[in-house]
Design a protein around this motif. Structure first.
Motif, PDB file in Angstrom:
ATOM      1  N   ALA A  90       0.866  -1.192   0.000  1.00 29.46           N
ATOM      2  CA  ALA A  90       0.000   0.000   0.000  1.00 29.46           C
ATOM      3  C   ALA A  90       0.899   1.237   0.000  1.00 29.46           C
ATOM      4  CB  ALA A  90      -0.915  -0.013   1.217  1.00 29.46           C
ATOM      5  N   TRP A  91       1.511   1.508  -1.153  1.00 30.15           N
ATOM      6  CA  TRP A  91       2.497   2.572  -1.270  1.00 30.15           C
ATOM      7  C   TRP A  91       1.913   3.788  -1.962  1.00 30.15           C
ATOM      8  CZ3 TRP A  91       5.668  -1.635  -4.089  1.00 30.15           C
ATOM      9  CH2 TRP A  91       6.126  -2.588  -3.158  1.00 30.15           C
ATOM     10  N   ASP A  97       5.480   3.807  -8.553  1.00 32.70           N
ATOM     11  CA  ASP A  97       6.062   4.069  -9.868  1.00 32.70           C
ATOM     12  C   ASP A  97       7.569   3.831  -9.859  1.00 32.70           C
ATOM     13  OD1 ASP A  97       3.576   4.780 -10.847  1.00 32.70           O
ATOM     14  OD2 ASP A  97       3.923   6.946 -10.664  1.00 32.70           O
ATOM     15  N   HIS A  98       8.224   4.223  -8.765  1.00 27.50           N
ATOM     16  CA  HIS A  98       9.665   3.996  -8.633  1.00 27.50           C
ATOM     17  C   HIS A  98       9.990   2.500  -8.650  1.00 27.50           C
ATOM     18  CE1 HIS A  98      13.734   4.072  -6.946  1.00 27.50           C
ATOM     19  NE2 HIS A  98      13.306   3.214  -6.048  1.00 27.50           N
ATOM     20  N   ALA A 153      10.358  -8.952  -0.895  1.00 26.20           N
ATOM     21  CA  ALA A 153      10.496  -7.710  -1.658  1.00 26.20           C
ATOM     22  C   ALA A 153       9.560  -6.636  -1.125  1.00 26.20           C
ATOM     23  CB  ALA A 153      10.227  -7.976  -3.135  1.00 26.20           C
ATOM     24  N   ARG A 154       8.324  -7.043  -0.821  1.00 34.14           N
ATOM     25  CA  ARG A 154       7.351  -6.085  -0.299  1.00 34.14           C
ATOM     26  C   ARG A 154       7.808  -5.570   1.067  1.00 34.14           C
ATOM     27  NH1 ARG A 154       3.360  -8.994  -1.577  1.00 34.14           N
ATOM     28  NH2 ARG A 154       3.100 -10.032   0.424  1.00 34.14           N
ATOM     29  N   ALA A 155       8.335  -6.449   1.905  1.00 36.19           N
ATOM     30  CA  ALA A 155       8.805  -6.034   3.231  1.00 36.19           C
ATOM     31  C   ALA A 155       9.979  -5.060   3.119  1.00 36.19           C
ATOM     32  CB  ALA A 155       9.213  -7.267   4.047  1.00 36.19           C
ATOM     33  N   PHE A 156      10.868  -5.331   2.151  1.00 33.14           N
ATOM     34  CA  PHE A 156      11.991  -4.408   1.959  1.00 33.14           C
ATOM     35  C   PHE A 156      11.483  -3.017   1.583  1.00 33.14           C
ATOM     36  CE2 PHE A 156      14.751  -2.133  -0.953  1.00 33.14           C
ATOM     37  CZ  PHE A 156      15.912  -2.015  -0.194  1.00 33.14           C
ATOM     38  N   TRP A 160      11.880   0.457   3.499  1.00 26.96           N
ATOM     39  CA  TRP A 160      12.595   1.568   2.877  1.00 26.96           C
ATOM     40  C   TRP A 160      11.730   2.827   2.863  1.00 26.96           C
ATOM     41  CZ3 TRP A 160      17.524   1.926   2.367  1.00 26.96           C
ATOM     42  CH2 TRP A 160      18.088   2.913   1.559  1.00 26.96           C
ATOM     43  N   LEU A 161      10.440   2.661   2.624  1.00 27.64           N
ATOM     44  CA  LEU A 161       9.531   3.809   2.640  1.00 27.64           C
ATOM     45  C   LEU A 161       9.466   4.409   4.042  1.00 27.64           C
ATOM     46  CD1 LEU A 161       7.628   5.371   0.751  1.00 27.64           C
ATOM     47  CD2 LEU A 161       5.821   3.751   1.376  1.00 27.64           C
TER      48      LEU A 161
END
Length: 252
Positions: A90-91, A97-98, A153-156, A160-161
């Motif tokens: 949920a970004w 996009d990044h 990948a999602r957790a990373f 990072w966010l």
């Protein structure tokens, strides 16, 4: 095409072994060996699709495999790198996009023995968005390990966010500026360090390009380790000996 027999597979192994990066040794040599074994797993009927061009990118290797595929009458489908549907968190739109831009423009070749399989790959099309279950089935990977790959990948990216927000004081414009700079942000707490370690922790199933999920690591009879045994058996069938823990081509 029919499954190839041992003499043909052994001949192809030797032929492709000659296509190695100049001076390849260490990790490069292990990656080349792993790619060669994964391609032979396709030809031996262990997996439906061999993925070429994502990870190990030695140009002569790519050309040699494509030429071999043509010679054998295999089906080759060119397309984008795959990222399974429903793999994002949920970004904010700018961060999503990044993440998409990291693989946008990538080109891979999906090689199949069966026309029906190639047709299914082609149907995924320019979106490059198979389901997790479809990606696992086509590439011959355990679904649990593919789900775990996307979860890591999602957790990373979630972490990072959060670290961007901490660094930028929660200001979206500053977060985007830091992201555009491409600089590394160091974890500031034990919780952040532990979360980063978990997101980056990988354990490969020997002889395969599969990163194992925690369940497969813990169970000697797990899907990933059963697949590992099939790859090892292929080497032994070809009388090539046990090569130890094969290198990783970096599937994604």
């Amino acid at each position: 095409m029919p499954t190839l027999g041992k003499p043909q597979l052994r001949s192809l192994w030797r032929r492709l072994a000659a296509v190695a990066p100049p001076g390849a040794d260490g990790a490069d040599a292990r990656e080349a060996t792993q790619e060669r074994l994964d391609f032979l797993a396709l030809l031996a009927g262990i997996k439906p699709v061999y993925l070429l061009g994502r990870g190990y990118g030695h140009g002569p290797w790519r050309e040699a495999v494509l030429a071999t595929a043509r010679d054998l009458g295999l089906h080759v489908v060119a397309g984008p790198f795959w990222t399974a549907a429903a793999s994002e968190g949920a970004w904010p739109d700018w961060y999503a996009d990044h993440v998409r831009a990291e693989t946008a423009g990538g080109r891979a070749w999906y090689i199949a023995r069966a026309r029906a399989v190639a047709d299914e790959v082609a149907a995924i099309g320019a979106t490059g968005r198979p389901t997790i279950e479809q990606e696992a089935r086509l590439l011959g990977y355990p679904p649990c390990c593919v789900r775990a790959h996307y979860a890591r990948a999602r957790a990373f990216h979630d972490l990072w966010l959060a670290m961007l927000a901490r660094e930028a004081g929660g200001e979206p414009a500053r977060m985007q500026a830091i992201l555009a700079e491409g600089r590394w942000i160091e974890p500031a707490t034990e919780a952040e360090r532990a979360a980063l370690d978990r997101a980056l922790a990988l354990e490969a199933a020997p002889f395969t390009p599969v990163d194992m999920c925690a369940s497969c690591v813990a169970d000697a009879a797990s899907p990933a380790l059963r697949l590992s045994a099939r790859y090892a058996a292929l080497l032994e069938t070809l009388e090539l000996g046990r090569l130890g823990r094969a290198g990783r081509p970096g599937r994604r």
